[in-house]
Write an enzyme that holds these catalytic residues in place. Structure first.
Site, PDB file in Angstrom:
ATOM      1  CG  ASN A   1      -0.743  -9.496  10.109  1.00  0.00           C
ATOM      2  OD1 ASN A   1      -1.528  -8.988  10.735  1.00  0.00           O
ATOM      3  ND2 ASN A   1      -0.657  -8.934   8.921  1.00  0.00           N
TER       4      ASN A   1
ATOM      5  CB  ILE B   1       2.519  -5.745  -1.660  1.00  0.00           C
ATOM      6  CG1 ILE B   1       2.959  -4.968  -0.326  1.00  0.00           C
ATOM      7  CG2 ILE B   1       3.604  -6.000  -2.518  1.00  0.00           C
ATOM      8  CD1 ILE B   1       3.785  -5.916   0.522  1.00  0.00           C
TER       9      ILE B   1
END
Ligand code: C5P
Length: 399
Positions: free
Chosen positions: A210, A309
């Site tokens: 990313n 996460i």
């Protein structure tokens, strides 16, 4: 030692044999994240060269009050305005006397007069000079005026005498000096921050990633350390130096980041997820480089979802105060609010990444802080200032 990160420190060096130890003081100050400008008296130059202290501090050393060049660059008033604190080490009996009587006939004494913040002094002199009534009177006067006196220590002196008057060791001085700064509103708090991108390997030479410079996460870590927090920073690959005084964990993949977060999140007060975690990873990792097949004009990669996460942390029984980031190109606020709810966050920082002047590689950002109770816009400003405001906001939420 308390954090000295992002502090501007003037180190005054005067003419005593202990001046050689000022090199070590500069090194420790730099290591703890301070910017250091050294001001030397002319007699200090007999004991240690300005060049040594310039090389260690990374800044030109100032020596003369009437140095035309130094006046143009950083004169006494500019130096006094620049500094957050002054440390004079070693401070001779002569320096104590001159500071006590308010003299302004060299650069160090003038800067000390022009400066209205905390001044710490580490005396260093022969034991008889230390005991002398006049030195003790000067000392009392300086203490009354708010100067912080660090030491001296006792022991064998360079001249062979034994007694009080030795300069304290650099780390002892810095321990006392750093306590002259405010504790910060996050002292006693521990914070876990993720930053940067993750890399999901396809084969030994390729990966999916990313866009993320890591700047926001790193500057949040610095702001949290500055506010007194104990910080653990878990970072993907970026071109940034980890801030000093933090527990730094380096990872590459989302899976590694997930494991590191789950390991370090226990007993943390705050979790801030700035990392641009890859949502998917290749199902298979090719052990050898995938060769270009001239018969095929396309290649299909099968991807599998990575664990979220933030969501994993929010599902913990004992969860910290949870902060997520929403980097969006469309419908910024409504998408951010959805994430706040779906990931069960306490705060989401909404960031419009379609605007090239802010976000990603830029040093500036403009964000909206959204909780279940309020929305607050932080206007466009550099990431350091934005970080400080986000940390202040979090700390007000904790109290
Ligand atoms: O869902 P989205 O990726 O847009 O959410 C962004 C927030 O979620 C960020 O705070 C990011 O660090 C976090 N996140 C995460 N694990 C993922 C994906 C995003 O913790 N797998």
């Amino acid at each position: 030692m308390k954090s000295l990160i992002n502090k501007n420190i003037i180190l005054g060096v005067t003419g005593g044999i202990a001046a050689y130890k000022s090199a070590e003081i500069v090194r420790h100050l730099k290591k703890s994240g301070s910017s250091v400008r050294v001001v030397m008296t002319s007699s200090a130059e007999e004991f240690i060269t300005p060049l040594t202290l310039q090389a260690l501090s990374g800044n030109r050393v100032s020596t003369d009050l009437l140095d035309a060049e130094s006046e143009a660059a950083m004169g006494h008033i500019e130096l006094a305005k620049w500094a957050d604190a002054i440390l004079i080490a070693p401070a001779t009996a002569n320096t104590l006397a001159r500071l006590s009587s308010g003299r302004g006939d060299d650069l160090l004494s003038t800067v000390s007069l022009a400066f209205d913040g905390p001044i710490s002094i580490a005396p260093a002199m022969n034991q008889a000079m230390w005991k002398d009534n006049r030195t003790q009177e000067n000392l009392e006067n300086l203490q009354k005026k708010g100067f912080k006196i660090c030491g001296p220590g006792s022991g064998e002196q360079a001249c062979g005498d034994v007694g009080l008057g030795r300069m304290l060791e650099p780390l002892e001085i810095l321990e006392l000096f750093s306590s002259s700064f405010d504790q910060g509103n996050l002292s006693e708090r521990s914070i876990l921050i993720t930053a940067g991108p993750t890399q999901e390997p396809i084969d030994p030479v390729r990966f999916i990633t990313n866009r993320s410079s890591g700047k926001m996460g790193y500057s949040l870590a610095e702001a949290a350390i500055e506010a007194g927090a104990k910080v653990t920073l878990i970072s993907g690959p970026v071109n940034l130096e980890p801030p000093p005084n933090c527990n730094f964990v380096s990872i590459e993949t989302a899976k590694e980041m997930h494991e590191a977060v789950m390991h370090h999140v226990k007993s943390k007060d705050v979790y801030i997820g700035t990392a641009a975690v890859a949502d998917y990873r290749p199902v298979t990792f090719h052990e050898s480089k995938i060769k270009k097949d001239t018969d095929k004009s396309s290649l299909t990669l099968q991807l599998q979802e990575n664990q979220d996460i933030l969501k994993s942390v929010s599902e913990l029984n004992e969860r910290p105060y949870l902060v997520g980031f929403a980097a969006e190109t469309d419908n910024l606020l409504s998408n951010a609010k959805k994430k706040l709810k779906n990931k069960r966050l306490d705060l989401i920082v909404a960031n419009d990444v379609s605007n090239k002047e802010i976000g990603f590689d830029s040093n500036e950002n403009e964000v909206t802080l959204i909780t279940n109770a309020e929305e607050k816009v932080l206007e466009k400003q550099n990431k350091k200032k934005i970080s400080k405001k986000i940390i202040d906001f979090i700390s007000s939420e904790l109290t």
